[in-house]
Enzyme design. Structure first.
Site, PDB file in Angstrom:
ATOM      1  CE  LYS A  47      36.210  23.117   1.454  1.00 21.40           C
ATOM      2  NZ  LYS A  47      36.985  22.685  -0.016  1.00 21.40           N
ATOM      3  CE1 TYR A  76      33.671  28.129  -0.157  1.00 23.66           C
ATOM      4  CE2 TYR A  76      35.552  28.664  -1.845  1.00 23.66           C
ATOM      5  CZ  TYR A  76      34.427  27.705  -0.844  1.00 23.66           C
ATOM      6  OH  TYR A  76      35.348  26.380  -1.179  1.00 23.66           O
ATOM      7  N   GLY A 108       2.433 -13.990   6.032  1.00 22.29           N
ATOM      8  CA  GLY A 108       1.622 -13.434   7.328  1.00 22.29           C
ATOM      9  C   GLY A 108       2.229 -13.239   8.331  1.00 22.29           C
ATOM     10  CB  THR A 109       1.611 -11.085  11.824  1.00 22.47           C
ATOM     11  OG1 THR A 109       0.074 -11.656  11.263  1.00 22.47           O
ATOM     12  CG2 THR A 109       1.311  -9.911  10.905  1.00 22.47           C
ATOM     13  CE  LYS A 148       4.706  -1.583   6.124  1.00 23.06           C
ATOM     14  NZ  LYS A 148       3.077  -1.802   6.432  1.00 23.06           N
ATOM     15  NE  ARG A 208      -1.801  -2.020   3.201  1.00 24.57           N
ATOM     16  CZ  ARG A 208      -2.396  -2.319   4.206  1.00 24.57           C
ATOM     17  NH1 ARG A 208      -3.535  -2.028   4.651  1.00 24.57           N
ATOM     18  NH2 ARG A 208      -1.947  -3.236   5.514  1.00 24.57           N
ATOM     19  CB  ALA A 240      39.308  47.948  -1.632  1.00 26.63           C
ATOM     20  CG  ASN A 261      39.109  26.540  -1.872  1.00 29.85           C
ATOM     21  OD1 ASN A 261      38.634  26.698  -2.970  1.00 29.85           O
ATOM     22  ND2 ASN A 261      38.237  25.698  -1.511  1.00 29.85           N
ATOM     23  CD  GLN A 296       7.531 -14.304   7.200  1.00 31.36           C
ATOM     24  OE1 GLN A 296       8.169 -12.892   6.846  1.00 31.36           O
ATOM     25  NE2 GLN A 296       6.634 -14.328   6.794  1.00 31.36           N
TER      26      GLN A 296
HETATM   27  C1  UD1 Z   1      -1.797  -6.253  11.763  1.00 34.26           C
HETATM   28  C2  UD1 Z   1      -2.556  -7.682  12.072  1.00 34.26           C
HETATM   29  C3  UD1 Z   1      -4.426  -6.776  13.184  1.00 34.26           C
HETATM   30  C4  UD1 Z   1      -3.574  -4.857  14.091  1.00 34.26           C
HETATM   31  C5  UD1 Z   1      -2.459  -4.545  13.332  1.00 34.26           C
HETATM   32  C6  UD1 Z   1      -2.377  -3.183  13.743  1.00 34.26           C
HETATM   33  C7  UD1 Z   1      -1.752  -9.615  11.804  1.00 34.26           C
HETATM   34  C8  UD1 Z   1      -3.008 -10.759  11.601  1.00 34.26           C
HETATM   35  N1  UD1 Z   1      -3.032  -8.443  11.855  1.00 34.26           N
HETATM   36  O1  UD1 Z   1      -2.305  -6.332  11.137  1.00 34.26           O
HETATM   37  O2  UD1 Z   1      -4.555  -7.477  14.367  1.00 34.26           O
HETATM   38  O3  UD1 Z   1      -4.653  -4.322  14.577  1.00 34.26           O
HETATM   39  O4  UD1 Z   1      -1.351  -5.029  11.974  1.00 34.26           O
HETATM   40  O5  UD1 Z   1      -1.196  -2.151  13.061  1.00 34.26           O
HETATM   41  O6  UD1 Z   1      -1.172  -9.401  12.519  1.00 34.26           O
HETATM   42  N2  UD1 Z   1       4.999  -9.292   8.148  1.00 34.26           N
HETATM   43  C9  UD1 Z   1       5.815 -10.003   8.542  1.00 34.26           C
HETATM   44  N3  UD1 Z   1       5.552 -10.884   7.192  1.00 34.26           N
HETATM   45  C10 UD1 Z   1       5.005 -11.334   6.817  1.00 34.26           C
HETATM   46  C11 UD1 Z   1       3.514 -10.541   6.582  1.00 34.26           C
HETATM   47  C12 UD1 Z   1       3.455  -9.750   8.117  1.00 34.26           C
HETATM   48  O7  UD1 Z   1       6.352  -9.876   7.907  1.00 34.26           O
HETATM   49  O8  UD1 Z   1       4.557 -12.023   5.857  1.00 34.26           O
HETATM   50  C13 UD1 Z   1       4.987  -7.799   9.001  1.00 34.26           C
HETATM   51  C14 UD1 Z   1       5.196  -6.647   7.971  1.00 34.26           C
HETATM   52  O9  UD1 Z   1       6.068  -6.339   8.126  1.00 34.26           O
HETATM   53  C15 UD1 Z   1       4.194  -5.710   9.068  1.00 34.26           C
HETATM   54  C16 UD1 Z   1       4.251  -6.378  10.739  1.00 34.26           C
HETATM   55  O10 UD1 Z   1       4.160  -7.894   9.983  1.00 34.26           O
HETATM   56  O11 UD1 Z   1       5.969  -5.041   9.673  1.00 34.26           O
HETATM   57  C17 UD1 Z   1       2.593  -6.390  10.221  1.00 34.26           C
HETATM   58  O12 UD1 Z   1       1.605  -6.324   9.215  1.00 34.26           O
HETATM   59  P1  UD1 Z   1       1.015  -6.422   8.433  1.00 34.26           P
HETATM   60  O13 UD1 Z   1       0.450  -6.461   7.152  1.00 34.26           O
HETATM   61  O14 UD1 Z   1       1.249  -4.834   8.612  1.00 34.26           O
HETATM   62  O15 UD1 Z   1      -0.337  -6.344   9.500  1.00 34.26           O
HETATM   63  P2  UD1 Z   1      -1.454  -5.355   9.609  1.00 34.26           P
HETATM   64  O16 UD1 Z   1      -2.458  -5.734   8.312  1.00 34.26           O
HETATM   65  O17 UD1 Z   1      -1.644  -3.529  10.017  1.00 34.26           O
HETATM   66 CA    CA Z   2       0.378  -2.904   9.920  1.00 33.79          CA
END
Ligand code: UD1
Ligand code: CA
Length: 464
Positions: free
Chosen positions: A352, A367, A79-80, A24, A17, A424, A387, A74
Protein backbone atom coordinates in the site's frame (compact mmCIF):
# COMPACT_ATOMS: atom_id res chain seq x y z
CA UNK A 1 -21.34 17.99 -43.33
CA UNK A 2 -21.94 15.34 -40.73
CA UNK A 3 -21.94 17.42 -37.57
CA UNK A 4 -25.07 18.98 -36.16
CA UNK A 5 -25.59 22.27 -34.32
CA UNK A 6 -26.66 20.67 -31.06
CA UNK A 7 -27.65 17.32 -29.55
CA UNK A 8 -30.60 16.91 -27.17
CA UNK A 9 -30.52 13.79 -24.98
CA UNK A 10 -33.77 12.67 -23.38
CA UNK A 11 -33.19 11.34 -19.89
CA UNK A 12 -36.06 12.52 -17.73
CA UNK A 13 -38.14 9.34 -17.80
CA UNK A 14 -39.01 7.36 -14.71
CA UNK A 15 -37.57 4.09 -15.94
CA UNK A 16 -40.19 2.25 -13.88
CA UNK A 17 -39.41 -1.09 -15.51
CA UNK A 18 -35.90 -1.02 -13.96
CA UNK A 19 -37.43 -1.21 -10.45
CA UNK A 20 -34.69 0.96 -9.01
CA UNK A 21 -34.11 3.94 -6.73
CA UNK A 22 -31.50 5.13 -9.22
CA UNK A 23 -32.15 7.17 -12.35
CA UNK A 24 -32.31 4.69 -15.23
CA UNK A 25 -29.47 6.30 -17.17
CA UNK A 26 -27.19 6.10 -14.10
CA UNK A 27 -27.12 2.30 -14.25
CA UNK A 28 -23.77 1.17 -15.52
CA UNK A 29 -22.83 -0.54 -18.77
CA UNK A 30 -19.19 -1.70 -18.96
CA UNK A 31 -18.27 0.42 -15.95
CA UNK A 32 -19.84 3.74 -16.93
CA UNK A 33 -23.39 5.09 -16.51
CA UNK A 34 -25.59 4.63 -19.58
CA UNK A 35 -25.74 8.43 -19.96
CA UNK A 36 -21.91 8.65 -20.13
CA UNK A 37 -21.87 6.56 -23.30
CA UNK A 38 -24.57 8.68 -24.92
CA UNK A 39 -22.94 11.98 -23.89
CA UNK A 40 -19.62 10.86 -25.36
CA UNK A 41 -21.35 10.01 -28.61
CA UNK A 42 -23.03 13.43 -28.59
CA UNK A 43 -19.67 15.13 -28.00
CA UNK A 44 -18.35 13.49 -31.15
CA UNK A 45 -21.10 14.74 -33.42
CA UNK A 46 -21.48 18.36 -32.29
CA UNK A 47 -19.19 21.19 -31.29
CA UNK A 48 -21.64 22.65 -28.76
CA UNK A 49 -22.41 21.31 -25.29
CA UNK A 50 -25.13 18.64 -25.41
CA UNK A 51 -28.46 19.45 -23.78
CA UNK A 52 -29.70 16.76 -21.39
CA UNK A 53 -33.40 16.75 -20.50
CA UNK A 54 -33.63 15.65 -16.87
CA UNK A 55 -36.54 15.17 -14.50
CA UNK A 56 -36.86 11.99 -12.48
CA UNK A 57 -33.82 11.81 -10.13
CA UNK A 58 -32.37 14.81 -11.96
CA UNK A 59 -29.92 15.49 -9.13
CA UNK A 60 -28.13 12.17 -9.66
CA UNK A 61 -27.55 12.92 -13.32
CA UNK A 62 -26.54 16.54 -12.68
CA UNK A 63 -24.09 15.51 -9.99
CA UNK A 64 -22.48 13.01 -12.31
CA UNK A 65 -22.31 15.08 -15.51
CA UNK A 66 -21.65 18.47 -13.87
CA UNK A 67 -20.66 21.21 -16.30
CA UNK A 68 -20.03 18.90 -19.25
CA UNK A 69 -23.56 19.44 -20.54
CA UNK A 70 -26.44 21.90 -20.42
CA UNK A 71 -29.69 20.91 -18.73
CA UNK A 72 -33.37 21.33 -19.52
CA UNK A 73 -35.70 20.42 -16.69
CA UNK A 74 -38.87 18.44 -17.34
CA UNK A 75 -40.82 18.67 -14.09
CA UNK A 76 -43.67 16.45 -15.28
CA UNK A 77 -42.92 13.55 -17.57
CA UNK A 78 -45.57 13.95 -20.21
CA UNK A 79 -43.77 12.08 -22.98
CA UNK A 80 -40.80 12.29 -25.33
CA UNK A 81 -42.42 15.11 -27.37
CA UNK A 82 -42.94 17.11 -24.21
CA UNK A 83 -39.32 16.45 -23.22
CA UNK A 84 -38.18 18.15 -26.43
CA UNK A 85 -40.56 21.06 -25.73
CA UNK A 86 -38.71 21.84 -22.49
CA UNK A 87 -35.49 22.18 -24.50
CA UNK A 88 -37.18 24.87 -26.61
CA UNK A 89 -35.27 27.85 -25.05
CA UNK A 90 -31.95 26.40 -26.21
CA UNK A 91 -33.31 25.39 -29.61
CA UNK A 92 -34.76 28.84 -30.26
CA UNK A 93 -31.26 30.28 -30.02
CA UNK A 94 -29.79 27.75 -32.45
CA UNK A 95 -30.00 27.29 -36.20
CA UNK A 96 -29.34 24.23 -38.32
CA UNK A 97 -29.89 20.61 -37.38
CA UNK A 98 -30.53 19.18 -33.93
CA UNK A 99 -30.00 15.50 -33.20
CA UNK A 100 -32.46 14.25 -30.59
CA UNK A 101 -31.53 10.94 -29.03
CA UNK A 102 -32.96 8.88 -26.18
CA UNK A 103 -30.60 8.59 -23.22
CA UNK A 104 -31.24 4.85 -22.90
CA UNK A 105 -29.57 3.56 -26.09
CA UNK A 106 -25.86 3.49 -25.16
CA UNK A 107 -24.75 1.28 -28.05
CA UNK A 108 -25.59 3.91 -30.64
CA UNK A 109 -22.41 4.87 -32.53
CA UNK A 110 -21.38 8.40 -33.40
CA UNK A 111 -20.60 7.30 -36.98
CA UNK A 112 -24.18 6.09 -37.41
CA UNK A 113 -25.57 9.39 -36.15
CA UNK A 114 -23.15 11.21 -38.43
CA UNK A 115 -24.40 9.21 -41.41
CA UNK A 116 -27.96 10.13 -40.43
CA UNK A 117 -27.01 13.83 -40.31
CA UNK A 118 -25.28 13.60 -43.69
CA UNK A 119 -28.37 11.88 -45.09
CA UNK A 120 -30.44 14.83 -43.83
CA UNK A 121 -28.09 17.44 -45.33
CA UNK A 122 -27.75 15.74 -48.67
CA UNK A 123 -31.45 14.95 -49.04
CA UNK A 124 -32.44 18.39 -47.67
CA UNK A 125 -34.70 16.70 -45.14
CA UNK A 126 -36.41 18.59 -42.34
CA UNK A 127 -36.68 15.42 -40.26
CA UNK A 128 -34.90 12.08 -40.44
CA UNK A 129 -35.68 9.22 -38.07
CA UNK A 130 -33.03 6.53 -37.58
CA UNK A 131 -34.54 3.10 -38.16
CA UNK A 132 -33.43 -0.52 -37.95
CA UNK A 133 -34.84 -3.87 -39.01
CA UNK A 134 -35.44 -6.19 -36.06
CA UNK A 135 -36.41 -9.87 -36.13
CA UNK A 136 -38.51 -9.20 -33.05
CA UNK A 137 -39.77 -5.61 -33.16
CA UNK A 138 -42.09 -6.04 -30.14
CA UNK A 139 -42.34 -2.92 -28.01
CA UNK A 140 -40.71 -0.52 -30.45
CA UNK A 141 -42.39 2.19 -32.48
CA UNK A 142 -42.89 1.07 -36.12
CA UNK A 143 -41.78 2.95 -39.21
CA UNK A 144 -44.79 3.21 -41.51
CA UNK A 145 -43.93 3.97 -45.15
CA UNK A 146 -46.28 4.95 -47.97
CA UNK A 147 -46.64 3.09 -51.27
CA UNK A 148 -43.68 4.97 -52.70
CA UNK A 149 -41.58 3.78 -49.75
CA UNK A 150 -41.34 7.23 -48.16
CA UNK A 151 -41.74 7.72 -44.43
CA UNK A 152 -45.38 8.35 -43.61
CA UNK A 153 -45.52 8.23 -39.82
CA UNK A 154 -44.25 6.38 -36.74
CA UNK A 155 -46.75 4.34 -34.74
CA UNK A 156 -46.04 3.23 -31.19
CA UNK A 157 -46.36 -0.52 -30.53
CA UNK A 158 -49.22 0.05 -28.10
CA UNK A 159 -51.14 2.13 -30.64
CA UNK A 160 -50.40 -0.02 -33.69
CA UNK A 161 -52.90 -2.15 -35.60
CA UNK A 162 -52.17 -5.85 -36.06
CA UNK A 163 -51.09 -5.11 -39.60
CA UNK A 164 -48.73 -2.35 -38.46
CA UNK A 165 -47.26 -4.67 -35.85
CA UNK A 166 -46.08 -6.96 -38.65
CA UNK A 167 -43.63 -4.22 -39.71
CA UNK A 168 -40.09 -5.08 -38.69
CA UNK A 169 -38.61 -1.64 -39.33
CA UNK A 170 -38.50 0.12 -35.97
CA UNK A 171 -37.87 3.62 -34.65
CA UNK A 172 -34.51 3.71 -32.86
CA UNK A 173 -35.27 6.95 -31.01
CA UNK A 174 -32.56 9.01 -32.66
CA UNK A 175 -33.60 11.81 -35.03
CA UNK A 176 -32.19 14.69 -36.96
CA UNK A 177 -34.45 17.75 -37.25
CA UNK A 178 -34.21 21.11 -38.91
CA UNK A 179 -34.65 23.20 -35.76
CA UNK A 180 -37.05 25.81 -37.25
CA UNK A 181 -39.30 23.15 -38.76
CA UNK A 182 -39.30 21.14 -35.54
CA UNK A 183 -40.23 24.15 -33.39
CA UNK A 184 -43.04 25.05 -35.77
CA UNK A 185 -44.52 21.55 -35.45
CA UNK A 186 -44.05 20.75 -31.75
CA UNK A 187 -47.14 22.70 -30.72
CA UNK A 188 -49.23 20.50 -32.97
CA UNK A 189 -48.60 17.49 -30.69
CA UNK A 190 -51.42 16.08 -28.59
CA UNK A 191 -51.69 13.23 -26.13
CA UNK A 192 -54.62 11.38 -27.66
CA UNK A 193 -53.09 7.91 -27.56
CA UNK A 194 -53.10 4.80 -25.39
CA UNK A 195 -50.40 6.15 -23.08
CA UNK A 196 -51.80 9.69 -22.82
CA UNK A 197 -48.36 11.09 -23.67
CA UNK A 198 -47.01 13.71 -26.05
CA UNK A 199 -45.08 11.45 -28.41
CA UNK A 200 -42.08 12.89 -30.22
CA UNK A 201 -42.76 10.28 -32.88
CA UNK A 202 -45.98 12.08 -33.86
CA UNK A 203 -44.00 15.11 -34.96
CA UNK A 204 -42.97 13.22 -38.10
CA UNK A 205 -46.51 13.01 -39.41
CA UNK A 206 -47.29 16.60 -38.38
CA UNK A 207 -44.23 17.84 -40.26
CA UNK A 208 -45.19 15.84 -43.31
CA UNK A 209 -48.69 17.37 -43.28
CA UNK A 210 -47.12 20.82 -43.09
CA UNK A 211 -45.20 20.10 -46.26
CA UNK A 212 -41.82 19.38 -44.66
CA UNK A 213 -39.53 16.74 -46.14
CA UNK A 214 -39.27 13.74 -43.77
CA UNK A 215 -37.37 10.49 -44.18
CA UNK A 216 -35.99 7.46 -42.40
CA UNK A 217 -32.34 6.38 -42.44
CA UNK A 218 -31.80 2.67 -41.87
CA UNK A 219 -28.85 1.39 -39.84
CA UNK A 220 -27.96 -2.22 -40.55
CA UNK A 221 -26.41 -2.93 -37.16
CA UNK A 222 -29.42 -4.17 -35.19
CA UNK A 223 -27.31 -4.31 -31.99
CA UNK A 224 -26.79 -0.58 -31.92
CA UNK A 225 -30.41 0.21 -31.36
CA UNK A 226 -31.11 -1.85 -28.26
CA UNK A 227 -32.83 0.33 -25.68
CA UNK A 228 -32.52 -0.30 -21.96
CA UNK A 229 -35.87 -0.46 -20.22
CA UNK A 230 -35.32 -3.50 -17.95
CA UNK A 231 -32.45 -5.19 -16.10
CA UNK A 232 -32.56 -8.00 -18.64
CA UNK A 233 -31.94 -5.50 -21.42
CA UNK A 234 -29.22 -3.91 -19.26
CA UNK A 235 -27.39 -7.25 -19.20
CA UNK A 236 -27.93 -7.76 -22.95
CA UNK A 237 -26.50 -4.35 -23.78
CA UNK A 238 -23.59 -4.94 -21.39
CA UNK A 239 -22.75 -8.12 -23.27
CA UNK A 240 -22.96 -6.44 -26.67
CA UNK A 241 -20.74 -3.58 -25.57
CA UNK A 242 -18.25 -6.00 -24.02
CA UNK A 243 -18.09 -7.92 -27.30
CA UNK A 244 -17.49 -4.69 -29.19
CA UNK A 245 -14.63 -3.67 -26.85
CA UNK A 246 -13.05 -7.12 -26.84
CA UNK A 247 -13.20 -7.37 -30.62
CA UNK A 248 -11.35 -4.05 -30.90
CA UNK A 249 -8.52 -5.34 -28.68
CA UNK A 250 -8.25 -8.60 -30.61
CA UNK A 251 -8.09 -6.63 -33.86
CA UNK A 252 -5.27 -4.59 -32.30
CA UNK A 253 -3.20 -7.71 -31.60
CA UNK A 254 -4.27 -8.76 -28.10
CA UNK A 255 -5.04 -12.44 -27.44
CA UNK A 256 -8.16 -13.07 -25.36
CA UNK A 257 -8.35 -16.74 -24.49
CA UNK A 258 -12.08 -16.48 -23.79
CA UNK A 259 -13.62 -13.15 -24.86
CA UNK A 260 -16.91 -14.06 -23.23
CA UNK A 261 -15.23 -14.08 -19.83
CA UNK A 262 -12.97 -11.07 -20.13
CA UNK A 263 -14.26 -7.76 -18.81
CA UNK A 264 -12.53 -4.69 -20.19
CA UNK A 265 -13.89 -1.18 -19.73
CA UNK A 266 -13.98 1.19 -22.70
CA UNK A 267 -10.97 3.39 -21.83
CA UNK A 268 -8.49 0.58 -21.13
CA UNK A 269 -5.45 0.45 -23.43
CA UNK A 270 -3.63 -2.86 -24.08
CA UNK A 271 -0.37 -3.41 -25.95
CA UNK A 272 0.26 -5.83 -28.78
CA UNK A 273 0.91 -9.53 -28.07
CA UNK A 274 -0.43 -9.39 -24.55
CA UNK A 275 -2.33 -12.55 -23.62
CA UNK A 276 -5.34 -12.38 -21.34
CA UNK A 277 -6.82 -15.45 -19.67
CA UNK A 278 -10.46 -15.65 -18.52
CA UNK A 279 -11.76 -13.91 -15.44
CA UNK A 280 -9.76 -10.71 -15.79
CA UNK A 281 -11.49 -7.41 -15.04
CA UNK A 282 -9.70 -4.33 -16.36
CA UNK A 283 -11.21 -1.05 -15.24
CA UNK A 284 -10.97 2.72 -15.56
CA UNK A 285 -7.91 4.25 -17.17
CA UNK A 286 -5.79 1.11 -16.97
CA UNK A 287 -2.95 0.74 -19.48
CA UNK A 288 -1.37 -2.67 -20.03
CA UNK A 289 1.93 -2.89 -21.94
CA UNK A 290 3.06 -5.26 -24.66
CA UNK A 291 3.70 -8.99 -24.33
CA UNK A 292 2.22 -9.18 -20.86
CA UNK A 293 0.46 -12.29 -19.62
CA UNK A 294 -2.57 -11.81 -17.42
CA UNK A 295 -3.26 -15.26 -15.99
CA UNK A 296 -6.81 -15.88 -14.72
CA UNK A 297 -8.78 -13.78 -12.28
CA UNK A 298 -7.20 -10.40 -11.68
CA UNK A 299 -8.90 -7.06 -11.17
CA UNK A 300 -6.82 -4.10 -12.32
CA UNK A 301 -8.19 -0.59 -11.77
CA UNK A 302 -6.69 2.70 -13.03
CA UNK A 303 -3.21 1.21 -13.15
CA UNK A 304 -0.23 1.33 -15.46
CA UNK A 305 1.40 -2.01 -16.23
CA UNK A 306 4.70 -2.13 -18.17
CA UNK A 307 5.83 -4.57 -20.86
CA UNK A 308 6.36 -8.35 -20.46
CA UNK A 309 4.91 -8.28 -16.95
CA UNK A 310 2.94 -11.26 -15.68
CA UNK A 311 0.06 -11.04 -13.23
CA UNK A 312 -1.99 -13.80 -11.69
CA UNK A 313 -5.14 -13.77 -9.54
CA UNK A 314 -4.40 -10.39 -7.94
CA UNK A 315 -6.03 -7.04 -7.25
CA UNK A 316 -4.20 -3.89 -8.38
CA UNK A 317 -5.65 -0.46 -7.65
CA UNK A 318 -4.39 2.97 -8.77
CA UNK A 319 -0.79 1.83 -9.02
CA UNK A 320 2.11 1.56 -11.43
CA UNK A 321 4.00 -1.63 -12.20
CA UNK A 322 7.13 -1.77 -14.37
CA UNK A 323 8.47 -4.12 -17.02
CA UNK A 324 9.18 -7.83 -16.61
CA UNK A 325 7.75 -7.90 -13.13
CA UNK A 326 5.64 -10.75 -11.77
CA UNK A 327 2.69 -10.28 -9.44
CA UNK A 328 0.72 -12.91 -7.56
CA UNK A 329 -1.00 -15.22 -7.21
CA UNK A 330 -3.12 -13.53 -4.54
CA UNK A 331 -1.30 -10.22 -4.23
CA UNK A 332 -3.15 -7.06 -3.25
CA UNK A 333 -1.59 -3.87 -4.58
CA UNK A 334 -3.39 -0.90 -3.08
CA UNK A 335 -3.49 2.72 -4.27
CA UNK A 336 -0.33 4.77 -4.59
CA UNK A 337 2.09 1.92 -5.16
CA UNK A 338 4.94 2.25 -7.64
CA UNK A 339 6.62 -1.05 -8.38
CA UNK A 340 9.70 -1.12 -10.61
CA UNK A 341 11.10 -3.44 -13.28
CA UNK A 342 11.99 -7.10 -12.75
CA UNK A 343 10.38 -7.06 -9.34
CA UNK A 344 8.79 -10.13 -7.85
CA UNK A 345 5.64 -9.70 -5.75
CA UNK A 346 4.59 -13.15 -4.61
CA UNK A 347 1.64 -14.81 -2.97
CA UNK A 348 -0.36 -13.18 -0.16
CA UNK A 349 1.60 -9.95 -0.31
CA UNK A 350 -0.17 -6.65 0.35
CA UNK A 351 1.46 -3.42 -0.80
CA UNK A 352 0.00 0.00 0.00
CA UNK A 353 1.26 3.46 -0.94
CA UNK A 354 4.81 2.15 -1.31
CA UNK A 355 7.58 2.24 -3.86
CA UNK A 356 9.67 -0.80 -4.73
CA UNK A 357 12.87 -0.43 -6.77
CA UNK A 358 14.01 -2.52 -9.72
CA UNK A 359 15.02 -6.11 -9.04
CA UNK A 360 13.59 -6.29 -5.52
CA UNK A 361 11.62 -9.25 -4.21
CA UNK A 362 8.72 -9.51 -1.79
CA UNK A 363 8.05 -13.15 -2.39
CA UNK A 364 5.60 -14.33 0.25
CA UNK A 365 3.17 -13.37 3.00
CA UNK A 366 4.20 -9.77 3.68
CA UNK A 367 2.63 -6.39 4.34
CA UNK A 368 4.41 -3.38 2.90
CA UNK A 369 2.53 -0.22 3.93
CA UNK A 370 3.97 3.29 3.44
CA UNK A 371 7.38 1.86 2.57
CA UNK A 372 10.15 3.05 0.27
CA UNK A 373 12.13 0.05 -0.87
CA UNK A 374 15.26 0.54 -3.00
CA UNK A 375 16.74 -1.68 -5.72
CA UNK A 376 17.66 -5.35 -5.34
CA UNK A 377 16.22 -5.59 -1.86
CA UNK A 378 15.02 -8.91 -0.51
CA UNK A 379 12.06 -8.81 1.83
CA UNK A 380 11.79 -12.16 3.63
CA UNK A 381 8.64 -14.15 4.13
CA UNK A 382 6.23 -12.73 6.67
CA UNK A 383 7.76 -9.27 6.98
CA UNK A 384 5.50 -6.53 8.26
CA UNK A 385 5.98 -2.81 7.72
CA UNK A 386 4.44 -1.58 10.97
CA UNK A 387 3.23 1.79 9.71
CA UNK A 388 0.50 2.73 12.16
CA UNK A 389 0.99 3.69 15.79
CA UNK A 390 -2.71 4.04 16.51
CA UNK A 391 -2.70 7.75 15.70
CA UNK A 392 -0.54 8.36 12.66
CA UNK A 393 0.92 6.55 9.66
CA UNK A 394 4.72 6.56 9.30
CA UNK A 395 7.11 5.56 6.52
CA UNK A 396 9.86 2.97 6.61
CA UNK A 397 12.80 3.22 4.21
CA UNK A 398 14.78 0.20 3.05
CA UNK A 399 17.76 1.22 0.89
CA UNK A 400 19.33 -0.62 -2.06
CA UNK A 401 20.65 -4.17 -1.62
CA UNK A 402 19.34 -4.55 1.94
CA UNK A 403 18.26 -8.03 3.06
CA UNK A 404 15.34 -8.35 5.46
CA UNK A 405 15.10 -11.81 7.02
CA UNK A 406 11.86 -13.69 7.53
CA UNK A 407 9.24 -12.55 10.01
CA UNK A 408 10.72 -9.12 10.65
CA UNK A 409 8.75 -6.14 11.96
CA UNK A 410 9.96 -2.75 10.78
CA UNK A 411 8.48 -0.23 13.21
CA UNK A 412 8.16 3.01 11.21
CA UNK A 413 9.54 5.63 11.06
CA UNK A 414 12.78 3.74 10.54
CA UNK A 415 15.54 3.47 7.91
CA UNK A 416 17.51 0.43 6.86
CA UNK A 417 20.69 1.66 5.14
CA UNK A 418 22.28 0.25 1.98
CA UNK A 419 23.31 -3.36 2.01
CA UNK A 420 22.30 -3.93 5.67
CA UNK A 421 21.02 -7.32 6.85
CA UNK A 422 18.32 -7.95 9.39
CA UNK A 423 18.17 -11.26 11.19
CA UNK A 424 14.97 -13.25 10.94
CA UNK A 425 12.43 -12.62 13.66
CA UNK A 426 13.75 -9.15 14.51
CA UNK A 427 11.61 -6.23 15.56
CA UNK A 428 13.48 -3.17 14.31
CA UNK A 429 12.89 0.19 15.94
CA UNK A 430 16.15 2.00 15.16
CA UNK A 431 18.11 2.86 12.06
CA UNK A 432 20.38 0.06 10.78
CA UNK A 433 23.70 1.40 9.37
CA UNK A 434 25.10 0.55 5.94
CA UNK A 435 26.22 -3.06 5.62
CA UNK A 436 25.53 -3.82 9.32
CA UNK A 437 23.67 -6.87 10.60
CA UNK A 438 20.85 -6.05 13.01
CA UNK A 439 19.54 -8.68 15.36
CA UNK A 440 16.68 -7.56 17.57
CA UNK A 441 15.28 -10.62 19.29
CA UNK A 442 15.86 -12.45 22.59
CA UNK A 443 18.99 -14.63 22.54
CA UNK A 444 18.27 -18.35 22.51
CA UNK A 445 18.89 -20.36 25.67
CA UNK A 446 19.28 -24.17 25.54
CA UNK A 447 18.66 -26.04 28.81
CA UNK A 448 20.59 -29.26 28.49
CA UNK A 449 18.88 -32.42 29.81
CA UNK A 450 15.69 -30.52 30.60
CA UNK A 451 13.31 -33.12 29.16
CA UNK A 452 14.74 -36.02 31.16
CA UNK A 453 14.77 -34.02 34.40
CA UNK A 454 11.11 -33.14 33.78
CA UNK A 455 10.15 -36.75 33.22
CA UNK A 456 11.92 -37.82 36.42
CA UNK A 457 10.03 -35.20 38.33
CA UNK A 458 6.75 -36.42 36.82
CA UNK A 459 7.51 -40.03 37.86
CA UNK A 460 8.28 -38.93 41.43
CA UNK A 461 4.91 -37.22 41.62
CA UNK A 462 3.15 -40.37 40.34
CA UNK A 463 4.82 -42.55 43.11
CA UNK A 464 3.41 -40.47 45.89
C1 UD1 B 1 -39.35 5.28 -27.56
C2 UD1 B 1 -40.07 5.68 -28.85
C3 UD1 B 1 -40.25 4.43 -29.72
C4 UD1 B 1 -38.91 3.79 -29.98
C5 UD1 B 1 -38.19 3.48 -28.68
C6 UD1 B 1 -36.76 3.03 -28.98
C7 UD1 B 1 -41.58 7.51 -28.32
C8 UD1 B 1 -42.99 7.92 -28.07
N1 UD1 B 1 -41.35 6.24 -28.53
O1 UD1 B 1 -40.19 4.40 -26.84
O2 UD1 B 1 -40.86 4.79 -30.95
O3 UD1 B 1 -39.08 2.60 -30.74
O4 UD1 B 1 -38.09 4.67 -27.86
O5 UD1 B 1 -36.06 2.67 -27.81
O6 UD1 B 1 -40.73 8.39 -28.33
N2 UD1 B 1 -38.21 10.54 -21.66
C9 UD1 B 1 -38.18 11.82 -21.15
N3 UD1 B 1 -39.35 12.40 -20.76
C10 UD1 B 1 -40.54 11.76 -20.89
C11 UD1 B 1 -40.56 10.46 -21.41
C12 UD1 B 1 -39.36 9.87 -21.80
O7 UD1 B 1 -37.12 12.44 -21.03
O8 UD1 B 1 -41.55 12.38 -20.53
C13 UD1 B 1 -36.92 9.90 -22.03
C14 UD1 B 1 -36.64 8.64 -21.23
O9 UD1 B 1 -35.89 8.95 -20.08
C15 UD1 B 1 -35.87 7.79 -22.21
C16 UD1 B 1 -36.32 8.26 -23.58
O10 UD1 B 1 -36.98 9.50 -23.38
O11 UD1 B 1 -34.46 7.97 -22.10
C17 UD1 B 1 -37.26 7.28 -24.25
O12 UD1 B 1 -38.38 7.09 -23.40
P1 UD1 B 1 -39.03 5.66 -23.15
O13 UD1 B 1 -40.16 5.82 -22.23
O14 UD1 B 1 -37.97 4.68 -22.83
O15 UD1 B 1 -39.62 5.39 -24.62
P2 UD1 B 1 -39.92 3.97 -25.27
O16 UD1 B 1 -41.23 3.47 -24.74
O17 UD1 B 1 -38.76 3.10 -25.17
CA1 CA C 1 -36.78 3.22 -24.12
Amino acid sequence: MNKCAVVVILAAGEGTRMKSAKAKVMHKVCGYPIIEHVVRTAEEISESLPVVVVGHRAEQIEQYLGQRVRYAYQAQRLGTGHAVMVARPVLEKTDGYVVVVAGDIPLIRSCTLQKMVRFAYEGRYDAVALSAILEDPTGYGRIIRDDAGDLERIVEHKDATDEQRQVKEINVSAYCFNIRALLASLDGLDNHNTQGEYYLTDVIHIMKERGNRVGAFVTWDADEVLGINTRVQLAEVEQKMRQRINRRHMENGVTLIDPNNTYIEPDVVIGCDTIIYPGNVLEGRTVIGEECILYPNSRIVNSLIGNRTQIQASVILDSKIGDETTVGPYAYIRPGSDIGNEVRIGDFVEIKNSSIGDGSKVSHLSYVGDGSIGRDVNIGCGTVFVNYDGLKKHRAVVEDNAFIGCNVNLIAPVTIRKGAYIAAGSTITEEVPEKALAIARARQVNKEGWVERRQLKKKGEGDK
